[in-house]
Design an enzyme around this catalytic site. Sequence first.
Site, PDB file in Angstrom:
ATOM      1  N   CYS A 218       0.864  -1.172   0.000  1.00  0.00           N
ATOM      2  CA  CYS A 218       0.000   0.000   0.000  1.00  0.00           C
ATOM      3  C   CYS A 218       0.898   1.219   0.000  1.00  0.00           C
ATOM      4  CB  CYS A 218      -0.863  -0.018   1.258  1.00  0.00           C
ATOM      5  SG  CYS A 218      -1.964   1.377   1.371  1.00  0.00           S
ATOM      6  N   ILE A 219       0.869   1.940  -1.084  1.00  0.00           N
ATOM      7  CA  ILE A 219       1.762   3.095  -1.187  1.00  0.00           C
ATOM      8  C   ILE A 219       1.003   4.227  -1.869  1.00  0.00           C
ATOM      9  CG2 ILE A 219       2.768   2.106  -3.285  1.00  0.00           C
ATOM     10  CD1 ILE A 219       5.394   3.457  -2.513  1.00  0.00           C
TER      11      ILE A 219
END
Lengths: 509, 150
Positions: free
Chosen positions: B87-88
């Site tokens: 998750c970025i």
Amino acid sequence: MEDQHNNVFELAEQRRLAQEYDAHLEGPMVGEKKSSHAITEEYARADPVYIAKTQSLPQTYSHYRPILGDGNCGWRAIAFAYFEKLLQLSDAGQFELEIARLVSLDNYIETVGGQDPSYFMDMTEETIELLKDLLALLDNPQVARNTLLERFNDNGRAPSIIYHMRLLAVSWLRGHAEEYQGFLDGSIEDYCTRDLMAVNAEIDHMGMTLLIDIFIKPVGLSVEIVYLDRSEGTEVNTHIYRPIDQSGVSQIGPMIYILYRPGHYDLLYKERSSYFVPHPAATMASNVQVNRATSFSRQHDIQQTQPTMENFSNVDIEFFSSIPGFCVPPPSNHGFPTEFPGFQQAYDPSPVSTSVSPDPSMVCTNSSSSSLSIATTFTPQHSSSLSAAMMSPQHSNHSSHSPFSTIQLPIHTLNSAQPQPLQAPLSSHHSPQHGDVASPPPTNSTFRPSKYEWEAIADWQEGPVIFQTSTFKNSHYNTAHYNNPNFQPEEWSPDCEEAFDSSGRKKST
Amino acid sequence: MAAKRITREYAEISESPPSGINVSLDNDNVHKWNVVMAGPEGSPYAGGTFHLSLTLPPEYPFKAPVLSFKTRIYHPNVTNDEKGSMCIGILKSESWKPSSKILAVLLAVQDLLREPVPDDALEAQIADKFKNDRPGFERDAKDAVKRWAK
């Protein structure tokens, strides 16, 4: 703590799923043209407003073209309509001009829009390439139309054209920041990144305006947005964006029709408007249709609004002032500029003239049924704030900060003696004052106090104030009571004459 | 459009690769890159070698690339399983912009190894440990590097 994290995670996950769901909508990105009756059928079971509006829609707009609602529909609709209109006009010279214009706009996107050409050139090239392809196919309109439709449904190529639209809007906004800043809640930068440059951000009114300004108007095309929403009425509302020529006059060019339903845009067509006929007469025909649509559907033309308002403030206030029960705000505001100062001086010093005050104040406080019906007749066409002032039961208070104005207005209208149909019944009522203000007061009022009693209170600072208090409105001096079937004149008692100047005491005696 | 741009970006990164990052194409497919990233110095991941898979959708650059760790890693923002989903911020669909480039994505991953973002975590337990027991977190992360990323 962990639960909380899980909840946050689930929420984020749901949001992500919702977004992915949106991205897989059914249907082509740009559909085939259909009869507008399809919209009517779609809304057949909706609420009555939609049913009425969609039933009248096909009478004006014969066809529509569905656009996929994936967050790009507004951008896509404008872009597609642009190419389609150019094809319809079928002017090779115009294609050449457009290719040159879009190439030069690359420079604008870089310098004003602040974008890196190493990434956006790929996208703008798609648009220019499509223009070139269509130009090559001008002799074969059917093939050209198919090419256009195919290109807009090509997932590998169409997104570039649509992103080109976003880049144009961003650049135009940055180039005209001071004009648009006032329309934005946040900063321009936030708006650009969040609402214009994000891939699936829906176009909003601002984005639509920006795109039309930079992309559509310079070609000489007009855009009519047709609003199909829950607003009142049985016809759709429309808004027209039109190009402005060099002398600053707005023109009606060939028209692009866009159907707006809350959150979604499709294209509309008036098929009778000369499809594929680049003939001057055809342009005329489409103009006539535009004008007809204007009268049918309440069109909001911003450019024409202001002159209308000016006319309104000059003309209608005078007219309203002849309506019984209507009080106009202080003269300095609305078109009573010069007559009053002089008149006021002539009027002020005469103590005798105070005796006319009951009648003017009656005019102000009188709210007979006839004046109300007049008010409602005119309300729909004019400013709601004015009609609110007319209808308000406390309208005499509106002018309380300037006691003279309430008295002067009826006299002014009478003196000006303008031919106004509504004045006839009034002037007969006021005729005794009309002749000479300083003459002995008329005796048409049963309750008019004697001249000697008046001398005690003949102070102009105080006199008119009496007739503005709610006590006077409720008192027997207010002739408006004659319109009240329940009015009981017995309530008046001569013993209370002394209390005339201090109205508050009357009730307590 | 997509292939043209990806090829150009690949050429740029290959010519002057950022320190600690190596890229190669998976079976000459421009839409699938193999990335080898060294654990950044000063982070618990230093000394480890991480293999990542970068998938570029046909709609690229209008859709964000998908990036996953093939090497298992102990990190709040990467699922601690064989999928290695991450998750970025830059890759989230609502914040992805076509002007973002793959190089920027890879540098953002390096930053994420240096500075985990526990408020945006995929592994809540690791995020808790990172926030409340930093030495314990670093110890576990280093252990994981020794186990999986050598």
